[in-house]
Design a protein around this motif. Structure first.
Motif, PDB file in Angstrom:
ATOM      1  N   LEU A   1      -2.642  79.321  55.735  1.00  0.00           N
ATOM      2  CA  LEU A   1      -2.327  78.411  56.831  1.00  0.00           C
ATOM      3  C   LEU A   1      -3.651  77.856  57.326  1.00  0.00           C
ATOM      4  CD1 LEU A   1       0.163  78.844  59.744  1.00  0.00           C
ATOM      5  CD2 LEU A   1      -2.222  78.313  60.261  1.00  0.00           C
ATOM      6  N   GLN A   2      -3.647  76.573  57.645  1.00  0.00           N
ATOM      7  CA  GLN A   2      -4.896  75.927  58.035  1.00  0.00           C
ATOM      8  C   GLN A   2      -4.715  75.238  59.375  1.00  0.00           C
ATOM      9  OE1 GLN A   2      -6.489  73.777  54.680  1.00  0.00           O
ATOM     10  NE2 GLN A   2      -8.418  73.291  55.700  1.00  0.00           N
ATOM     11  N   TRP A   3      -5.721  75.344  60.240  1.00  0.00           N
ATOM     12  CA  TRP A   3      -5.759  74.633  61.506  1.00  0.00           C
ATOM     13  C   TRP A   3      -6.778  73.496  61.400  1.00  0.00           C
ATOM     14  CZ3 TRP A   3      -2.788  75.081  65.851  1.00  0.00           C
ATOM     15  CH2 TRP A   3      -1.965  76.219  65.953  1.00  0.00           C
ATOM     16  N   PHE A   4      -6.370  72.333  61.946  1.00  0.00           N
ATOM     17  CA  PHE A   4      -7.221  71.149  61.932  1.00  0.00           C
ATOM     18  C   PHE A   4      -7.363  70.609  63.340  1.00  0.00           C
ATOM     19  CE2 PHE A   4      -7.468  70.233  57.384  1.00  0.00           C
ATOM     20  CZ  PHE A   4      -6.334  70.863  56.884  1.00  0.00           C
ATOM     21  N   ARG A   5      -8.408  69.823  63.502  1.00  0.00           N
ATOM     22  CA  ARG A   5      -8.604  69.049  64.727  1.00  0.00           C
ATOM     23  C   ARG A   5      -8.666  67.583  64.322  1.00  0.00           C
ATOM     24  NH1 ARG A   5     -13.205  69.287  69.239  1.00  0.00           N
ATOM     25  NH2 ARG A   5     -13.271  67.040  69.659  1.00  0.00           N
ATOM     26  N   GLN A   6      -8.034  66.707  65.127  1.00  0.00           N
ATOM     27  CA  GLN A   6      -8.108  65.277  64.863  1.00  0.00           C
ATOM     28  C   GLN A   6      -8.402  64.529  66.162  1.00  0.00           C
ATOM     29  OE1 GLN A   6      -4.572  63.233  63.284  1.00  0.00           O
ATOM     30  NE2 GLN A   6      -5.916  61.878  62.125  1.00  0.00           N
ATOM     31  N   ASP A   7      -9.476  63.764  66.137  1.00  0.00           N
ATOM     32  CA  ASP A   7      -9.785  62.876  67.249  1.00  0.00           C
ATOM     33  C   ASP A   7      -9.075  61.538  67.001  1.00  0.00           C
ATOM     34  OD1 ASP A   7     -12.592  64.642  66.901  1.00  0.00           O
ATOM     35  OD2 ASP A   7     -11.831  64.388  68.943  1.00  0.00           O
TER      36      ASP A   7
ATOM     37  N   LYS B   1      -9.320  59.099  63.882  1.00  0.00           N
ATOM     38  CA  LYS B   1     -10.317  59.693  62.973  1.00  0.00           C
ATOM     39  C   LYS B   1      -9.659  60.587  61.949  1.00  0.00           C
ATOM     40  CE  LYS B   1     -13.719  58.000  65.455  1.00  0.00           C
ATOM     41  NZ  LYS B   1     -14.543  56.878  64.952  1.00  0.00           N
ATOM     42  N   GLY B   2     -10.500  61.132  61.083  1.00  0.00           N
ATOM     43  CA  GLY B   2     -10.007  62.051  60.064  1.00  0.00           C
ATOM     44  C   GLY B   2      -9.718  63.428  60.621  1.00  0.00           C
ATOM     45  N   LEU B   3      -9.221  64.296  59.744  1.00  0.00           N
ATOM     46  CA  LEU B   3      -8.904  65.665  60.123  1.00  0.00           C
ATOM     47  C   LEU B   3     -10.086  66.567  59.797  1.00  0.00           C
ATOM     48  CD1 LEU B   3      -6.066  64.243  59.282  1.00  0.00           C
ATOM     49  CD2 LEU B   3      -5.213  66.565  59.444  1.00  0.00           C
TER      50      LEU B   3
ATOM     51  N   GLN C   1     -14.041  73.460  76.586  1.00  0.00           N
ATOM     52  CA  GLN C   1     -15.010  72.458  77.023  1.00  0.00           C
ATOM     53  C   GLN C   1     -14.401  71.070  76.855  1.00  0.00           C
ATOM     54  OE1 GLN C   1     -18.293  73.127  74.370  1.00  0.00           O
ATOM     55  NE2 GLN C   1     -18.688  75.195  75.126  1.00  0.00           N
ATOM     56  N   PRO C   2     -14.880  70.078  77.609  1.00  0.00           N
ATOM     57  CA  PRO C   2     -14.337  68.714  77.469  1.00  0.00           C
ATOM     58  C   PRO C   2     -14.395  68.213  76.027  1.00  0.00           C
ATOM     59  CG  PRO C   2     -15.632  68.849  79.469  1.00  0.00           C
ATOM     60  CD  PRO C   2     -15.811  70.166  78.761  1.00  0.00           C
ATOM     61  N   GLY C   3     -15.400  68.610  75.266  1.00  0.00           N
ATOM     62  CA  GLY C   3     -15.511  68.210  73.869  1.00  0.00           C
ATOM     63  C   GLY C   3     -14.431  68.780  72.975  1.00  0.00           C
ATOM     64  N   ASP C   4     -13.661  69.735  73.480  1.00  0.00           N
ATOM     65  CA  ASP C   4     -12.543  70.287  72.716  1.00  0.00           C
ATOM     66  C   ASP C   4     -11.313  69.384  72.788  1.00  0.00           C
ATOM     67  OD1 ASP C   4     -13.336  73.652  73.861  1.00  0.00           O
ATOM     68  OD2 ASP C   4     -14.044  72.564  72.092  1.00  0.00           O
ATOM     69  N   SER C   5     -11.355  68.371  73.619  1.00  0.00           N
ATOM     70  CA  SER C   5     -10.218  67.458  73.755  1.00  0.00           C
ATOM     71  C   SER C   5      -9.948  66.750  72.432  1.00  0.00           C
ATOM     72  CB  SER C   5     -10.484  66.424  74.851  1.00  0.00           C
ATOM     73  OG  SER C   5     -10.664  67.055  76.102  1.00  0.00           O
ATOM     74  N   ALA C   6      -8.758  66.914  71.920  1.00  0.00           N
ATOM     75  CA  ALA C   6      -8.365  66.366  70.614  1.00  0.00           C
ATOM     76  C   ALA C   6      -6.925  66.787  70.353  1.00  0.00           C
ATOM     77  CB  ALA C   6      -9.264  66.907  69.506  1.00  0.00           C
ATOM     78  N   THR C   7      -6.405  66.361  69.204  1.00  0.00           N
ATOM     79  CA  THR C   7      -5.104  66.867  68.754  1.00  0.00           C
ATOM     80  C   THR C   7      -5.347  67.958  67.724  1.00  0.00           C
ATOM     81  OG1 THR C   7      -3.968  64.765  69.155  1.00  0.00           O
ATOM     82  CG2 THR C   7      -2.939  66.283  67.603  1.00  0.00           C
ATOM     83  N   TYR C   8      -4.654  69.082  67.895  1.00  0.00           N
ATOM     84  CA  TYR C   8      -4.811  70.229  67.007  1.00  0.00           C
ATOM     85  C   TYR C   8      -3.546  70.356  66.165  1.00  0.00           C
ATOM     86  CZ  TYR C   8      -8.975  71.363  69.578  1.00  0.00           C
ATOM     87  OH  TYR C   8     -10.230  71.307  70.122  1.00  0.00           O
ATOM     88  N   LEU C   9      -3.741  70.410  64.865  1.00  0.00           N
ATOM     89  CA  LEU C   9      -2.640  70.446  63.912  1.00  0.00           C
ATOM     90  C   LEU C   9      -2.700  71.713  63.081  1.00  0.00           C
ATOM     91  CD1 LEU C   9      -3.314  66.813  62.811  1.00  0.00           C
ATOM     92  CD2 LEU C   9      -1.104  67.494  63.712  1.00  0.00           C
ATOM     93  N   CYS C  10      -1.570  72.345  62.885  1.00  0.00           N
ATOM     94  CA  CYS C  10      -1.524  73.419  61.907  1.00  0.00           C
ATOM     95  C   CYS C  10      -0.757  72.917  60.688  1.00  0.00           C
ATOM     96  CB  CYS C  10      -0.906  74.703  62.457  1.00  0.00           C
ATOM     97  SG  CYS C  10       0.861  74.690  62.681  1.00  0.00           S
ATOM     98  N   ALA C  11      -1.069  73.483  59.542  1.00  0.00           N
ATOM     99  CA  ALA C  11      -0.477  73.012  58.298  1.00  0.00           C
ATOM    100  C   ALA C  11      -0.335  74.162  57.318  1.00  0.00           C
ATOM    101  CB  ALA C  11      -1.331  71.900  57.676  1.00  0.00           C
ATOM    102  N   VAL C  12       0.743  74.137  56.558  1.00  0.00           N
ATOM    103  CA  VAL C  12       0.960  75.147  55.527  1.00  0.00           C
ATOM    104  C   VAL C  12       1.255  74.454  54.208  1.00  0.00           C
ATOM    105  CG1 VAL C  12       1.771  76.923  57.106  1.00  0.00           C
ATOM    106  CG2 VAL C  12       3.416  75.348  56.108  1.00  0.00           C
ATOM    107  N   PRO C  13       0.813  75.032  53.100  1.00  0.00           N
ATOM    108  CA  PRO C  13       1.087  74.445  51.788  1.00  0.00           C
ATOM    109  C   PRO C  13       2.496  74.778  51.340  1.00  0.00           C
ATOM    110  CG  PRO C  13      -0.171  76.442  51.523  1.00  0.00           C
ATOM    111  CD  PRO C  13      -0.005  76.239  53.004  1.00  0.00           C
TER     112      PRO C  13
END
Lengths: 111, 114
Positions: free
Chosen positions: B33-39, B42-44, B81-93
């Motif tokens: 399982l993978q966690w991503f951040r997306q601004d 922008k890319g993941l 922190q304010p820099g953590d502001s983003a969309t967080y996505l989890c993904a499974v294969p």
């Protein structure tokens, strides 16, 4: 460290035209994936290649095709473009069963 | 067909708080399982990958856990922190093999107020 490179970054096409997106994976990665992300949507898997062979297929329209070349770069070909194809297209690469790394994406606008 | 759900859909908290983002999946026969951040626009960015044999993975202020049998993962963010502001996505294969595409959740849109 080298990342996944996609080109072009932005592309504007008219309806019914054809577009080709390119992806250069991280060196020594054997797997390439393509994803489509519409506005406000999560990424949707299109197709993947392992060692230059098509491996898995997702919700890829018949108008789209892709291939991976001998140097491992991949191209996504999109024909008869429709307004609904406007989206961010991401390429990702990995070594099999490991972490996937995404490129910065190609923003396709169909007008 | 694998389905991935993320709760909450959005979260706004003051700086400094510890956060927990939740992810659940319907088919527990995953190998990671993978966690991503997306601004925005922008890319993941990959944050953490947990293999199915692992229960936790840590990177800096981030800690992800995986309970494969119950089909759940959590992402813990410490001292936000304010820099953590983003969309967080989890993904499974997919469960067919190593080159299966990822199925994503719809993400948690996180805002950290200064």
């Amino acid at each position: 460290a080298a990342g996944v490179i996609q080109s072009p970054r932005h592309l504007i096409k008219e309806k019914r035209e054809t577009a080709t997106l390119k992806c250069y994976p991280i060196p020594r990665h054997d797997t390439v994936y393509w994803y489509q992300q519409g506005p406000g949507q999560d990424p949707q898997f299109l197709i993947s290649f392992y060692e230059k062979m098509q491996s898995d297929k997702g919700s890829i329209p018949d108008r789209f095709s892709a291939q991976q070349f001998s140097d491992y770069h991949s191209e996504l070909n999109m024909s008869s473009l429709e307004l609904g194809d406007s989206a961010l297209y991401f390429c990702a690469s990995s070594r099999l069963f490991t972490e996937a790394f995404f490129g910065q994406g190609t923003r396709l606008t169909v007008v | 067909k694998q389905e991935v759900t993320q709760i909450p859909a959005a979260l706004s908290v003051p700086e400094g708080e510890n956060l927990v983002l939740n992810c659940s999946f319907t088919d527990s026969a995953i190998y990671n399982l993978q966690w991503f951040r997306q601004d925005p626009g922008k890319g993941l960015t990959s944050l953490l990958l947990i293999q199915s044999s692992q229960r936790e993975q840590t990177s800096g202020r981030l800690n992800a856990s995986l309970d494969k049998s119950s089909g759940r993962s959590t992402l813990y963010i410490a001292a936000s922190q304010p820099g953590d502001s983003a969309t967080y996505l989890c993904a499974v294969p997919g469960t067919g093999g190593g080159a299966d595409g990822l199925t994503f959740g719809k993400g948690t849109h996180l805002i950290i107020q200064p």
